[in-house]
Design a protein around this motif. Structure first.
Motif, PDB file in Angstrom:
ATOM      1  N   SER A 216       0.826  -1.198   0.000  1.00 20.75           N
ATOM      2  CA  SER A 216       0.000   0.000   0.000  1.00 20.75           C
ATOM      3  C   SER A 216       0.867   1.257   0.000  1.00 20.75           C
ATOM      4  CB  SER A 216      -0.914  -0.018   1.225  1.00 20.75           C
ATOM      5  OG  SER A 216      -1.607   1.208   1.367  1.00 20.75           O
ATOM      6  N   GLY A 217       1.910   1.274   0.829  1.00 21.12           N
ATOM      7  CA  GLY A 217       2.808   2.425   0.847  1.00 21.12           C
ATOM      8  C   GLY A 217       3.537   2.606  -0.468  1.00 21.12           C
ATOM      9  N   ALA A 218       3.957   1.503  -1.101  1.00 17.56           N
ATOM     10  CA  ALA A 218       4.644   1.608  -2.391  1.00 17.56           C
ATOM     11  C   ALA A 218       3.729   2.195  -3.458  1.00 17.56           C
ATOM     12  CB  ALA A 218       5.145   0.228  -2.820  1.00 17.56           C
ATOM     13  N   LEU A 219       2.459   1.832  -3.449  1.00 14.67           N
ATOM     14  CA  LEU A 219       1.520   2.409  -4.420  1.00 14.67           C
ATOM     15  C   LEU A 219       1.320   3.904  -4.166  1.00 14.67           C
ATOM     16  CD1 LEU A 219      -1.272  -0.293  -4.840  1.00 14.67           C
ATOM     17  CD2 LEU A 219       0.258   0.584  -6.603  1.00 14.67           C
ATOM     18  N   ASP A 304      -6.432   7.160  -4.861  1.00 16.55           N
ATOM     19  CA  ASP A 304      -6.053   7.021  -3.451  1.00 16.55           C
ATOM     20  C   ASP A 304      -6.761   5.849  -2.785  1.00 16.55           C
ATOM     21  OD1 ASP A 304      -4.415   9.203  -3.709  1.00 16.55           O
ATOM     22  OD2 ASP A 304      -5.913  10.636  -2.956  1.00 16.55           O
ATOM     23  N   GLU A 305      -7.954   5.513  -3.271  1.00 23.92           N
ATOM     24  CA  GLU A 305      -8.697   4.418  -2.646  1.00 23.92           C
ATOM     25  C   GLU A 305      -8.038   3.054  -2.878  1.00 23.92           C
ATOM     26  OE1 GLU A 305     -11.472   7.781  -3.048  1.00 23.92           O
ATOM     27  OE2 GLU A 305      -9.980   6.815  -4.344  1.00 23.92           O
ATOM     28  N   LEU A 306      -7.204   2.955  -3.921  1.00 24.85           N
ATOM     29  CA  LEU A 306      -6.593   1.659  -4.234  1.00 24.85           C
ATOM     30  C   LEU A 306      -5.579   1.233  -3.160  1.00 24.85           C
ATOM     31  CD1 LEU A 306      -7.238  -0.228  -6.532  1.00 24.85           C
ATOM     32  CD2 LEU A 306      -5.251   0.638  -7.766  1.00 24.85           C
ATOM     33  N   PRO A 307      -4.569   2.040  -2.821  1.00 25.52           N
ATOM     34  CA  PRO A 307      -3.695   1.639  -1.710  1.00 25.52           C
ATOM     35  C   PRO A 307      -4.422   1.564  -0.373  1.00 25.52           C
ATOM     36  CG  PRO A 307      -3.180   3.865  -2.436  1.00 25.52           C
ATOM     37  CD  PRO A 307      -4.109   3.289  -3.453  1.00 25.52           C
ATOM     38  N   ALA A 308      -5.459   2.395  -0.180  1.00 25.52           N
ATOM     39  CA  ALA A 308      -6.227   2.312   1.068  1.00 25.52           C
ATOM     40  C   ALA A 308      -6.930   0.967   1.186  1.00 25.52           C
ATOM     41  CB  ALA A 308      -7.238   3.453   1.136  1.00 25.52           C
ATOM     42  N   ALA A 309      -7.446   0.444   0.084  1.00 23.39           N
ATOM     43  CA  ALA A 309      -8.108  -0.863   0.111  1.00 23.39           C
ATOM     44  C   ALA A 309      -7.113  -1.975   0.456  1.00 23.39           C
ATOM     45  CB  ALA A 309      -8.760  -1.141  -1.243  1.00 23.39           C
ATOM     46  N   ILE A 310      -5.897  -1.914  -0.095  1.00 23.97           N
ATOM     47  CA  ILE A 310      -4.892  -2.933   0.206  1.00 23.97           C
ATOM     48  C   ILE A 310      -4.486  -2.865   1.681  1.00 23.97           C
ATOM     49  CG2 ILE A 310      -2.537  -3.673  -0.329  1.00 23.97           C
ATOM     50  CD1 ILE A 310      -2.984  -2.788  -3.188  1.00 23.97           C
ATOM     51  N   ALA A 311      -4.379  -1.632   2.217  1.00 26.84           N
ATOM     52  CA  ALA A 311      -4.053  -1.494   3.648  1.00 26.84           C
ATOM     53  C   ALA A 311      -5.156  -2.081   4.526  1.00 26.84           C
ATOM     54  CB  ALA A 311      -3.833  -0.020   3.979  1.00 26.84           C
ATOM     55  N   ARG A 312      -6.405  -1.913   4.130  1.00 25.38           N
ATOM     56  CA  ARG A 312      -7.502  -2.507   4.912  1.00 25.38           C
ATOM     57  C   ARG A 312      -7.422  -4.028   4.888  1.00 25.38           C
ATOM     58  NH1 ARG A 312      -7.346   1.784   6.139  1.00 25.38           N
ATOM     59  NH2 ARG A 312      -8.952   3.358   6.483  1.00 25.38           N
ATOM     60  N   LEU A 313      -6.995  -4.602   3.770  1.00 24.13           N
ATOM     61  CA  LEU A 313      -6.817  -6.055   3.724  1.00 24.13           C
ATOM     62  C   LEU A 313      -5.743  -6.495   4.721  1.00 24.13           C
ATOM     63  CD1 LEU A 313      -6.926  -6.971  -0.087  1.00 24.13           C
ATOM     64  CD2 LEU A 313      -8.632  -7.491   1.657  1.00 24.13           C
ATOM     65  N   GLY A 314      -4.656  -5.721   4.799  1.00 21.87           N
ATOM     66  CA  GLY A 314      -3.623  -6.045   5.783  1.00 21.87           C
ATOM     67  C   GLY A 314      -4.153  -5.974   7.207  1.00 21.87           C
ATOM     68  N   ASP A 315      -4.965  -4.950   7.499  1.00 29.16           N
ATOM     69  CA  ASP A 315      -5.577  -4.860   8.830  1.00 29.16           C
ATOM     70  C   ASP A 315      -6.496  -6.049   9.102  1.00 29.16           C
ATOM     71  OD1 ASP A 315      -4.277  -2.449   9.175  1.00 29.16           O
ATOM     72  OD2 ASP A 315      -5.979  -1.244   8.514  1.00 29.16           O
ATOM     73  N   ALA A 316      -7.222  -6.491   8.079  1.00 31.45           N
ATOM     74  CA  ALA A 316      -8.140  -7.614   8.245  1.00 31.45           C
ATOM     75  C   ALA A 316      -7.381  -8.907   8.540  1.00 31.45           C
ATOM     76  CB  ALA A 316      -8.998  -7.772   6.991  1.00 31.45           C
ATOM     77  N   VAL A 317      -6.227  -9.107   7.894  1.00 35.88           N
ATOM     78  CA  VAL A 317      -5.427 -10.311   8.152  1.00 35.88           C
ATOM     79  C   VAL A 317      -4.954 -10.326   9.602  1.00 35.88           C
ATOM     80  CG1 VAL A 317      -3.260 -11.474   7.586  1.00 35.88           C
ATOM     81  CG2 VAL A 317      -4.722 -10.615   5.754  1.00 35.88           C
ATOM     82  N   ARG A 318      -4.478  -9.207  10.101  1.00 29.02           N
ATOM     83  CA  ARG A 318      -4.020  -9.142  11.490  1.00 29.02           C
ATOM     84  C   ARG A 318      -5.181  -9.324  12.471  1.00 29.02           C
ATOM     85  NH1 ARG A 318       0.149  -3.981  10.740  1.00 29.02           N
ATOM     86  NH2 ARG A 318       1.821  -5.171   9.727  1.00 29.02           N
ATOM     87  N   ALA A 319      -6.322  -8.723  12.155  1.00 31.44           N
ATOM     88  CA  ALA A 319      -7.483  -8.898  13.027  1.00 31.44           C
ATOM     89  C   ALA A 319      -7.948 -10.346  13.040  1.00 31.44           C
ATOM     90  CB  ALA A 319      -8.618  -7.976  12.573  1.00 31.44           C
TER      91      ALA A 319
END
Length: 452
Positions: A216-219, A304-319
């Protein structure tokens, strides 16, 4: 007068490039060394437990064999107990039956051939060869069955002529040792299956969630090299995934055999379901990283919504990992997953190109896999993702698209009606002109003209 020309970047020397690459390799080696150390620490507890189980089982098997089977050197009883515990975790019950079957097969073949052929070097070779061939035909592959059949055949063909009554004690020793090994694993010193699973799954959860955030940060930075590095790090997860599958097999064995761990069965099923789809999430993350790197290389637009969506997936994996550890229903993970799908729909509505569209598809696929890891059926997971992504699309262009469609439909209807009316009017005028000409030729009065 000040010079307004932009300052040029100083040229980088080849020595500087070499130093930078060397620093990157040192950092990569340090990171891998740290990961290897963490893996060894996670395996230390399992190693200590297996050592404790093996020592206890050997002592109990030797004690029981001496008291129940009479005097003698009951060497094979503790050996069978240790072989049962030292078998691959998750396969102990199957390996125990293979051990007993191999011993019985070796005894039968060794005795039959020894009685018919006698004893000697070439008879020993023939007995062992036939025993192993028979075991391979029965099992279809190598393992405890083949090894024990060959070893027992060697003992029977070489020691039986000198020591009578060797067959039954070996079978009883194998039976006692195997039973003691299973009892120690299931009743006396069973491992905590959830702790074993969590420690095996932790590096995979952390890597997948962390690399999704890195991606997400790279995008956001349009950092192509960062996306490629995320792809390489996810590709290095094969060893961790293999250890996770072994831990799943071992935990399943514990919750099946150990009565004091039966209350963990439901939590184990939840963890196992999540871990099964975690491997798919690793593959989804690889695809996202590959498409992201290509999208940046082709300089496609990245909403901007594209990297934000990938970051939410990362949060979901940790949750998901936290909820599996606590034995809770995946509420937070599901909410974050649907948020990711919604943001992917918003990004698509704002406009993406070929590889950006592939990233949106990959996010929706990963979201569906995450929902399935939380217990959703495939059809339900796909429906929830479609609904969330559609809501995101409508949030960007809801009235405009409907208005354009309604206006186009009205223009089509209005234009078509006008054309039909003009065509009817022209047809009516041509018909009237034709009848007037015919009447004139026939000497008849036209419409409205005086009669002769």
């Amino acid at each position: 007068m000040a010079d307004d020309r932009p300052a040029t970047e100083p040229e980088r020397s080849s020595l500087g490039d070499v130093a930078e690459r060397g620093g990157q390799r040192v950092e990569e080696a340090r990171r891998r060394g740290g990961e290897a150390g963490k893996i060894r620490l996670r395996q230390l507890e399992i190693t200590l437990v297996i050592a404790l189980q093996s020592g206890l089982a050997a002592a109990l098997a030797a004690l029981i064999a001496q008291n129940l089977l009479g005097p003698g050197a009951h060497v094979f009883a503790p050996a069978a107990a240790v072989a049962t515990i030292a078998s691959a975790i998750g396969q102990r019950a199957r390996r125990t039956f293979e051990l007993l079957g191999g011993v019985g097969l070796g005894v039968i073949i060794g005795d039959l051939l020894r009685l018919g052929l006698g004893s000697g070097p070439w008879q020993t070779g023939l007995v062992v060869g036939l025993a192993i061939a028979t075991a391979l035909l029965v099992a279809g592959r190598g393992g405890q069955l083949v090894g024990q059949a060959g070893g027992t055949a060697v003992l029977i063909s070489t020691l039986a002529p000198m020591e009578r009554g060797l067959e039954l004690p070996r079978i009883f020793d194998a039976l006692v040792g195997s039973i003691v090994g299973l009892v120690v694993v299931a009743l006396l010193v069973p491992v905590n299956p959830i702790r074993v699973l969590d420690r095996a799954a932790a590096p995979v959860y952390d890597a997948v969630g962390g690399q999704l955030h890195e991606l997400s940060g790279a995008l956001r930075r349009r950092d192509t090299e960062g996306a490629v590095q995320a792809l390489e790090r996810v590709r290095s997860l094969d060893g961790d995934i293999g250890r996770l599958n072994e831990a799943l097999s071992g935990a399943d064995e514990v919750v099946t055999l150990a009565p004091i761990r039966w209350h963990r069965r439901e939590q184990y099923r939840q963890f196992a379901r999540s871990a099964e789809h975690l491997e798919r999430m690793a593959l989804d993350t690889r695809a996202l990283a590959r498409w992201s790197a290509t999208c940046l290389q082709y300089q496609e637009p990245v909403p901007d919504e594209l990297p934000a969506a990938i970051a939410r997936l990362g949060d979901a994996v940790r949750a998901m990992r936290q909820e599996c550890r606590a034995g809770e229903q995946p509420g937070q993970a599901r909410s974050l997953t649907l948020k990711a799908a919604n943001l992917a729909g918003r990004a698509w509505a704002q406009g993406v190109r070929t590889f950006g569209d592939a990233i949106v598809t990959g996010i929706r696929t990963a979201a569906s896999d995450l929902l399935r890891s939380g217990g959703c059926e495939p059809e339900e997971a796909n429906r929830l993702v479609r609904t969330a992504a559609g809501a995101g699309e409508r949030a960007i262009h809801p009235p405009l698209r409907r208005q354009l469609q309604r206006t186009a439909r009205q223009n089509f209807v209005t234009g078509a009606g006008a054309r039909v009316r003009r065509a009817k009017r022209r047809s009516t005028m041509r018909g009237r002109s034709g009848r007037a000409r015919e009447n004139s030729r026939a000497g008849l009065p036209g419409r409205g003209g005086p009669a002769r």
